[in-house]
Design an enzyme around this catalytic site. Structure first.
Site, mmCIF file in Angstrom:
data_model
loop_
_atom_site.group_PDB
_atom_site.id
_atom_site.type_symbol
_atom_site.label_atom_id
_atom_site.label_comp_id
_atom_site.label_asym_id
_atom_site.label_seq_id
_atom_site.Cartn_x
_atom_site.Cartn_y
_atom_site.Cartn_z
ATOM 1 N N LYS A 1 -24.806 35.001 64.931
ATOM 2 C CA LYS A 1 -23.924 34.448 65.782
ATOM 3 C C LYS A 1 -24.487 34.589 67.219
ATOM 4 O O LYS A 1 -24.149 33.803 68.111
ATOM 5 C CB LYS A 1 -22.488 35.297 65.729
ATOM 6 N N ASP B 1 -21.770 47.048 67.685
ATOM 7 C CA ASP B 1 -21.044 46.243 66.940
ATOM 8 C C ASP B 1 -21.315 46.763 65.324
ATOM 9 O O ASP B 1 -20.769 46.320 64.392
ATOM 10 C CB ASP B 1 -21.700 44.768 67.003
ATOM 11 N N ARG C 1 -14.538 42.774 61.983
ATOM 12 C CA ARG C 1 -15.466 43.991 61.819
ATOM 13 C C ARG C 1 -14.453 44.909 61.183
ATOM 14 O O ARG C 1 -15.031 45.886 60.295
ATOM 15 C CB ARG C 1 -16.197 44.442 62.869
ATOM 16 N N SER D 1 -22.400 43.643 77.998
ATOM 17 C CA SER D 1 -23.817 42.938 78.259
ATOM 18 C C SER D 1 -23.352 41.529 78.221
ATOM 19 O O SER D 1 -24.257 40.722 78.713
ATOM 20 C CB SER D 1 -24.905 43.381 77.143
ATOM 21 N N GLN D 2 -22.363 40.830 77.637
ATOM 22 C CA GLN D 2 -22.058 39.525 77.751
ATOM 23 C C GLN D 2 -21.837 38.902 78.947
ATOM 24 O O GLN D 2 -22.127 37.699 79.281
ATOM 25 C CB GLN D 2 -20.805 39.281 76.782
#
Length: 417
Positions: free
Chosen positions: A21, A296, A371, A144-145
């Site tokens: 992804k 994640d 998740r 970080s996105q």
């Protein structure tokens, strides 16, 4: 809807993992910015990637990205440098996830972005135009996105971008992954020192680009083997790269401590790679780990250690509070249903000292978080009949997850509310 899960008696299965992804979403933005045709091979089938793909193809006046956090961050930057006026919105949860640091950075570069409701949060009104770029400083301990979003558009800026990351840099592997994908398309982005990234003005080139398997998705299969007591169990995971730049590829090393070994092979006729997971004996009394570079997979390791009765102290989890849900609080609540008393002390860490209570076996809530569903599902190996509520949340990143569990021998009973 609820799924009631029962474990297999034996596992020897081959699983085709979805494409990454993270790589798919970065490649889609680059593809839209490229001056030449890009052909993306094997893109991720997940909802997050579909949302970005649909938005880039249609570019409607109002773009609803639902619960896709990556889409919100990446499209905010992309629309800022793309002519046109667009409203970017999402789910109720998305409207409470911060976007201010990215908007402030883009505004500093000259972007025209307005908040349509609460300051610092979506929805946004974005009027795209050409931006000059230049020097920019931003905190390194934010998502970080935000940083990746700025990097992806940097080659289109007439002066390029010198991006200085101030203070501690979290999730550095995700930033490096972004730069790696940019390099594949011809960008010369580079670290000029330990905290500064230089991206010259340039054009992305067109090419055929094949996207590798998703290491984040692999973590749930590592968990399955770690929870097994049978050393005869094995799993073949298709599409994973041995030298992957994905930050979550660290799971192969963490799970080696938990008795799961990884061996890679490549088919000479097509170059297709396979990771063979096998179960070995373990003697780890405790696990301490800092997830600052791979948040994640923290939920997967929490569930694994609990079910394996391994006390832990996990740090570097601050970003989990601003994900699809407050993942730290969600883990505390749902683990308690299985009798595990874990602690966060209200900070960015989680601890378990082995404390247990009587399990209630209430359904595990997923909080619209993919998740949560996938991390708890393998725990049916310890708790047959484990129930997962709203199981379709997995479509966000791994749409075939339940089908793959069935393929591996798990029995899944459906119960409608």
């Amino acid at each position: 809807m609820k799924y009631i899960l029962y474990p297999p008696k034996h596992i020897d299965a081959e699983i085709d993992l979805p494409a990454s992804k993270s790589i798919s979403n970065r490649a889609l933005i680059i593809s839209a910015l490229a001056g030449e045709k890009v052909n993306l091979l094997n893109p991720s089938p997940c909802d997050d990637t579909a949302v970005i793909s649909h938005a880039l193809q249609k570019l409607p006046p109002v773009i609803d990205i639902h619960g896709a956090g990556t889409a919100m961050r990446f499209l905010t930057a992309y629309l800022s440098v793309t002519p046109g006026e667009h409203t970017l919105t999402g789910s109720e949860r998305m409207k409470h996830r911060p976007i201010g640091p990215l908007v402030d950075a883009l505004r500093y570069l000259g972007a025209d972005i307005s908040y349509l409701a609460e300051e610092g949060y979506p929805p946004l009104l974005i009027k795209g135009k050409k931006l000059e770029g230049g020097d920019l400083e931003i905190a390194g301990d934010i998502s970080s996105q935000y940083i990746s979003a700025l990097l992806l558009i940097a080659p289109t800026l007439s002066r390029g971008l010198n991006l200085r990351l101030r203070g501690e840099i979290v999730s550095r592997p995700y930033i490096d992954l972004t730069m790696h994908v940019m390099h594949e398309f011809g960008s010369k982005a580079e670290w000029s020192d330990v905290s500064t990234i230089h991206v010259p003005h340039d054009s992305y080139r067109g090419l055929n680009y094949r996207i590798e398997g998703d290491w984040s998705a692999s973590s749930y299969w590592y968990e399955v083997l770690a929870l097994s007591k049978d050393t005869e169990w094995k799993l073949s995971l298709q599409g994973l790269h041995d030298a992957s730049r994905q930050g979550d590829s660290v799971v192969r090393y963490i799970f080696s401590l938990l008795g799961v070994k990884t061996a890679f092979s490549t088919l000479p006729e097509n170059g297709r790679t396979t990771a063979l997971l096998t179960r070995h004996r373990r003697s780890l009394p405790r696990l301490d780990y800092n997830f600052i570079n791979s948040p994640d997979v923290a939920q997967t390791l929490v569930c694994t250690c609990l079910a394996c009765e391994i006390p832990f102290h996990f740090t570097g989890l601050g970003s989990l509070r601003i994900k699809e849900t407050d993942r730290i609080r969600a883990l505390e609540r749902e683990a308690a249903k299985l009798g595990y008393v874990i602690f966060s002390n209200g900070g960015n860490e989680l601890m378990w000292d082995g404390s247990r209570t009587e399990p209630t076996m209430e359904p595990i809530l997923t909080y619209e978080d993919h998740r949560m569903a996938m991390s708890f599902a393998p725990m049916c190996l310890k708790f047959p009949g484990l129930t997962i509520s709203e199981p379709r949340v997995v479509e966000k990143s791994y749409p075939s997850f339940w089908d793959d569990l069935r393929k591996a021998g798990f029995r899944i009973n459906e119960e409608r509310d």
